[in-house]
Write a protein that holds these residues in place. Structure first.
Motif, PDB file in Angstrom:
ATOM      1  N   ARG A  94      63.623 -11.305  14.157  1.00 22.61           N
ATOM      2  CA  ARG A  94      63.747 -10.886  12.643  1.00 22.61           C
ATOM      3  C   ARG A  94      63.279  -9.568  12.541  1.00 22.61           C
ATOM      4  O   ARG A  94      64.128  -8.820  11.451  1.00 22.61           O
ATOM      5  N   ARG A  95      62.174  -9.144  12.915  1.00 30.11           N
ATOM      6  CA  ARG A  95      61.704  -7.757  12.908  1.00 30.11           C
ATOM      7  C   ARG A  95      62.717  -6.909  13.490  1.00 30.11           C
ATOM      8  O   ARG A  95      63.171  -5.912  12.948  1.00 30.11           O
ATOM      9  N   GLU A  99      56.236  -9.517  25.235  1.00 33.88           N
ATOM     10  CA  GLU A  99      56.846  -7.950  25.300  1.00 33.88           C
ATOM     11  C   GLU A  99      57.556  -7.608  24.427  1.00 33.88           C
ATOM     12  O   GLU A  99      58.359  -8.421  23.823  1.00 33.88           O
ATOM     13  N   PRO A 100      57.323  -6.383  23.736  1.00 30.57           N
ATOM     14  CA  PRO A 100      56.363  -5.388  24.244  1.00 30.57           C
ATOM     15  C   PRO A 100      54.659  -5.921  23.827  1.00 30.57           C
ATOM     16  O   PRO A 100      54.706  -6.672  22.830  1.00 30.57           O
ATOM     17  N   ALA A 157      53.563  -4.365  17.464  1.00 33.80           N
ATOM     18  CA  ALA A 157      54.434  -4.522  18.967  1.00 33.80           C
ATOM     19  C   ALA A 157      55.032  -3.236  18.826  1.00 33.80           C
ATOM     20  O   ALA A 157      55.916  -3.134  18.101  1.00 33.80           O
ATOM     21  N   GLY A 158      54.827  -2.334  20.133  1.00 33.98           N
ATOM     22  CA  GLY A 158      55.636  -1.111  20.186  1.00 33.98           C
ATOM     23  C   GLY A 158      55.716  -0.324  18.989  1.00 33.98           C
ATOM     24  O   GLY A 158      54.859  -0.168  18.198  1.00 33.98           O
ATOM     25  N   GLU A 159      56.819   0.141  18.476  1.00 33.64           N
ATOM     26  CA  GLU A 159      57.049   1.139  17.527  1.00 33.64           C
ATOM     27  C   GLU A 159      57.923   0.668  16.407  1.00 33.64           C
ATOM     28  O   GLU A 159      58.019   0.996  15.296  1.00 33.64           O
ATOM     29  N   ALA A 212      47.570   1.878  14.758  1.00 31.25           N
ATOM     30  CA  ALA A 212      46.457   1.991  13.943  1.00 31.25           C
ATOM     31  C   ALA A 212      46.684   2.608  12.578  1.00 31.25           C
ATOM     32  O   ALA A 212      46.581   2.209  11.363  1.00 31.25           O
ATOM     33  N   ASP A 213      47.633   3.588  12.685  1.00 31.71           N
ATOM     34  CA  ASP A 213      48.291   4.280  11.291  1.00 31.71           C
ATOM     35  C   ASP A 213      49.285   3.274  10.775  1.00 31.71           C
ATOM     36  O   ASP A 213      49.091   3.391   9.419  1.00 31.71           O
ATOM     37  N   ARG A 214      49.936   2.646  11.262  1.00 35.65           N
ATOM     38  CA  ARG A 214      51.109   1.606  10.463  1.00 35.65           C
ATOM     39  C   ARG A 214      50.019   0.595   9.968  1.00 35.65           C
ATOM     40  O   ARG A 214      50.402   0.395   9.018  1.00 35.65           O
TER      41      ARG A 214
END
Length: 225
Positions: free
Chosen positions: A11-12, A134-135, A149-151, A190-192
């Motif tokens: 879904r993401r 993964e990721p 997870a990842g970007e 962390a910023d997200r």
């Protein structure tokens, strides 16, 4: 009921891909921007970013000026994010919810930097069920579950009992979707999460759930174990 972890990841991914098509369905192309066009980080998402979250958004974007998606959604309400509308539409379909869709003011690609969405949830993922995927996921001790997870995936569930038109749920599923390659900086995870936690805290207050939400003013150090 809550999707299993694989379905939630899909879904993401689907939402991230949908961001690329957003300008085709919502008319999001814009006029050329000057360096002073748009608004500050503190003004986006209904003014819900605190000092740390605003700084995090600036690092993620490499910019000081932003804009939100214009026009109206399928509920006939402004696409511009509103905490009160987000609270009202938690149980509604995706296209009817109030989502915070943020662009860099000078970006003419039509692809959002981030999109923040909130929806009601009956349950939440357990860390033991998502480890090894993964990721690799980075976990945070926030709400009842939080990870990146990842970007492309930033997820935060917090406890909040909501009811709408006969439907009830015990949790709110908060998420940031982003397109790989759009984000900058050396602390993207962390910023997200800092941005998502800040907006979620304001929504929890709007829903009178601050006491049960488990969302501190500052995010804890991440855990990658």
């Amino acid at each position: 009921m809550f999707d299993n972890s694989s379905a939630a990841t899909a879904r993401r991914w689907a939402l991230s891909a949908g961001l690329i098509l957003l300008c085709l369905t919502a008319g999001c192309t814009s006029d050329p921007d000057s360096g002073q066009s748009g608004v500050s980080a503190e003004q986006v998402c209904d003014g819900s970013l605190d000092k740390e979250a605003a700084a995090a958004l600036r690092r993620l974007s490499g910019s000081d000026r932003f804009k939100e998606l214009a026009g109206t959604n399928d509920a006939g309400e402004p696409n511009k994010f509103s905490l009160s509308r987000a609270a009202q539409h938690l149980h509604d379909a995706t296209a009817e919810r109030s989502r915070c869709t943020v662009y860099k003011a000078a970006d003419k690609s039509g692809i959002p930097l981030i999109q923040i969405d909130f929806k009601a949830a009956d349950s939440y993922p357990r860390r033991q069920d998502t480890q090894g995927q993964e990721p690799r996921k980075v976990y945070y001790d926030l709400g009842v579950y939080a990870s990146t997870a990842g970007e492309y995936s930033t997820t935060l569930y917090f406890r909040c009992r909501t009811t709408s038109r006969g439907k009830s749920a015990d949790y709110v599923d908060a998420g940031i979707s982003s397109v790989s390659g759009k984000l900058k900086g050396n602390s993207k995870s962390a910023d997200r999460m800092t941005v998502l936690n800040a907006v979620s805290r304001r929504l929890a207050a709007e829903l009178n759930c601050s006491a049960s939400a488990g969302l501190p003013a500052r995010i804890p150090a991440p855990d990658t174990r």
